[in-house]
Design a protein around this motif. Structure first.
Motif, PDB file in Angstrom:
ATOM      1  N   ILE A 203       2.178   4.976   0.223  1.00 59.08           N
ATOM      2  CA  ILE A 203       1.831   6.092   1.099  1.00 59.08           C
ATOM      3  C   ILE A 203       2.513   7.358   0.584  1.00 59.08           C
ATOM      4  O   ILE A 203       3.724   7.357   0.354  1.00 59.08           O
ATOM      5  CB  ILE A 203       2.304   5.827   2.544  1.00 59.08           C
ATOM      6  CG1 ILE A 203       1.679   4.536   3.086  1.00 59.08           C
ATOM      7  CG2 ILE A 203       1.976   7.019   3.453  1.00 59.08           C
ATOM      8  CD1 ILE A 203       2.298   4.079   4.401  1.00 59.08           C
ATOM      9  N   GLN A 204       1.727   8.413   0.403  1.00 59.77           N
ATOM     10  CA  GLN A 204       2.293   9.730   0.085  1.00 59.77           C
ATOM     11  C   GLN A 204       2.433  10.508   1.390  1.00 59.77           C
ATOM     12  O   GLN A 204       1.435  10.825   2.044  1.00 59.77           O
ATOM     13  CB  GLN A 204       1.398  10.500  -0.894  1.00 59.77           C
ATOM     14  CG  GLN A 204       1.999  11.853  -1.293  1.00 59.77           C
ATOM     15  CD  GLN A 204       1.011  12.783  -1.984  1.00 59.77           C
ATOM     16  OE1 GLN A 204      -0.195  12.509  -2.020  1.00 59.77           O
ATOM     17  NE2 GLN A 204       1.512  13.873  -2.525  1.00 59.77           N
TER      18      GLN A 204
ATOM     19  N   GLN B 246       4.479   0.787   4.441  1.00 58.29           N
ATOM     20  CA  GLN B 246       4.735   1.350   5.769  1.00 58.29           C
ATOM     21  C   GLN B 246       6.167   1.079   6.232  1.00 58.29           C
ATOM     22  O   GLN B 246       6.756   1.908   6.944  1.00 58.29           O
ATOM     23  CB  GLN B 246       3.736   0.769   6.772  1.00 58.29           C
ATOM     24  CG  GLN B 246       3.816   1.380   8.164  1.00 58.29           C
ATOM     25  CD  GLN B 246       3.458   2.871   8.198  1.00 58.29           C
ATOM     26  OE1 GLN B 246       2.454   3.272   7.621  1.00 58.29           O
ATOM     27  NE2 GLN B 246       4.276   3.688   8.867  1.00 58.29           N
TER      28      GLN B 246
ATOM     29  N   ASP C 124      -0.547  12.406   5.556  1.00 61.22           N
ATOM     30  CA  ASP C 124      -0.132  11.219   4.804  1.00 61.22           C
ATOM     31  C   ASP C 124      -1.350  10.664   4.081  1.00 61.22           C
ATOM     32  O   ASP C 124      -2.400  10.459   4.703  1.00 61.22           O
ATOM     33  CB  ASP C 124       0.445  10.153   5.743  1.00 61.22           C
ATOM     34  CG  ASP C 124       1.711  10.634   6.424  1.00 61.22           C
ATOM     35  OD1 ASP C 124       2.422  11.456   5.832  1.00 61.22           O
ATOM     36  OD2 ASP C 124       1.988  10.166   7.539  1.00 61.22           O
ATOM     37  N   PHE C 125      -1.170  10.382   2.806  1.00 58.57           N
ATOM     38  CA  PHE C 125      -2.316   9.992   1.988  1.00 58.57           C
ATOM     39  C   PHE C 125      -2.162   8.599   1.387  1.00 58.57           C
ATOM     40  O   PHE C 125      -1.076   8.217   0.933  1.00 58.57           O
ATOM     41  CB  PHE C 125      -2.507  10.990   0.839  1.00 58.57           C
ATOM     42  CG  PHE C 125      -2.739  12.399   1.316  1.00 58.57           C
ATOM     43  CD1 PHE C 125      -3.902  12.739   2.001  1.00 58.57           C
ATOM     44  CD2 PHE C 125      -1.778  13.389   1.106  1.00 58.57           C
ATOM     45  CE1 PHE C 125      -4.105  14.034   2.453  1.00 58.57           C
ATOM     46  CE2 PHE C 125      -1.972  14.688   1.552  1.00 58.57           C
ATOM     47  CZ  PHE C 125      -3.142  15.008   2.225  1.00 58.57           C
ATOM     48  N   VAL C 126      -3.274   7.885   1.388  1.00 57.95           N
ATOM     49  CA  VAL C 126      -3.374   6.603   0.694  1.00 57.95           C
ATOM     50  C   VAL C 126      -4.534   6.723  -0.260  1.00 57.95           C
ATOM     51  O   VAL C 126      -5.681   6.942   0.158  1.00 57.95           O
ATOM     52  CB  VAL C 126      -3.610   5.457   1.692  1.00 57.95           C
ATOM     53  CG1 VAL C 126      -3.788   4.141   0.956  1.00 57.95           C
ATOM     54  CG2 VAL C 126      -2.460   5.361   2.681  1.00 57.95           C
TER      55      VAL C 126
ATOM     56  N   MET D 142       0.847  -1.195   0.000  1.00 58.58           N
ATOM     57  CA  MET D 142       0.000   0.000   0.000  1.00 58.58           C
ATOM     58  C   MET D 142       0.880   1.241   0.000  1.00 58.58           C
ATOM     59  O   MET D 142       1.530   1.550   0.998  1.00 58.58           O
ATOM     60  CB  MET D 142      -0.890  -0.014   1.260  1.00 58.58           C
ATOM     61  CG  MET D 142      -1.848   1.143   1.350  1.00 58.58           C
ATOM     62  SD  MET D 142      -2.811   1.109   2.903  1.00 58.58           S
ATOM     63  CE  MET D 142      -1.588   1.634   4.105  1.00 58.58           C
TER      64      MET D 142
END
Lengths: 102, 102
Positions: free
Chosen positions: B3-4, B63, B94-96, B1
């Motif tokens: 993460i930004q 992560q 933090d963006f997903v 996944m």
């Protein structure tokens, strides 16, 4: 000069609720179809350092595209009918890259 | 996944100053070279609805990459020697993505 327009927000609805899903789906349907809107994305904000938990992001080729979006009836109507009653807190940021990127 | 990881901030330095340029250049040199950091960008934040005027953005594949960055000596040293004394105010997000995108 491309502009990335973003808003980070929290809804009045319960996480995982039908109302939450409906808000996000309607936002996408309405806002992403406005002329000039590119790269519309919905993201979860997962840092515990903010209590805002969603982000909308979109790009415009230039300021005139951004201005047209702001005054478009679809955007104005969405803000009045959905954003104002359903958003508990939000913060807008607009980004212009120094070096390309998103 | 993926993460930004982002931080929006304002420096203690005058806009357009040598100190401002030096801070941004050092941040890029140090942070973008840490293993696991992808798509490091520096952007101007231009919305008048926030008084934070710069953004750093980077992506991690997962992560564990983010955790390794946080504990990397390059990051820890930059925070101690430059970030703490030179940043006046900041907010992390933090963006997903739910649907790909940046």
């Amino acid at each position: 000069m491309a502009i990335q327009h973003t808003v980070v927000f929290r809804l009045v609805h319960e996480p995982g609720s039908h109302e939450e899903s409906a808000f996000l789906a309607t936002a996408r349907d309405v806002l992403a179809s406005i002329p000039g809107v590119e790269d519309f994305t919905v993201s979860r904000q997962i840092s515990p350092k903010s209590d805002l938990v969603w982000q909308f992001s979109m790009s415009f080729a230039d300021q005139s595209g951004y201005d047209a979006y702001n005054s478009h009836p679809g955007h104005v109507g969405f803000v009045e009918s959905r954003w104002v009653p359903e958003v508990a807190s939000f913060q807008e940021y607009d980004f212009v890259g120094l070096d390309g990127g998103c």
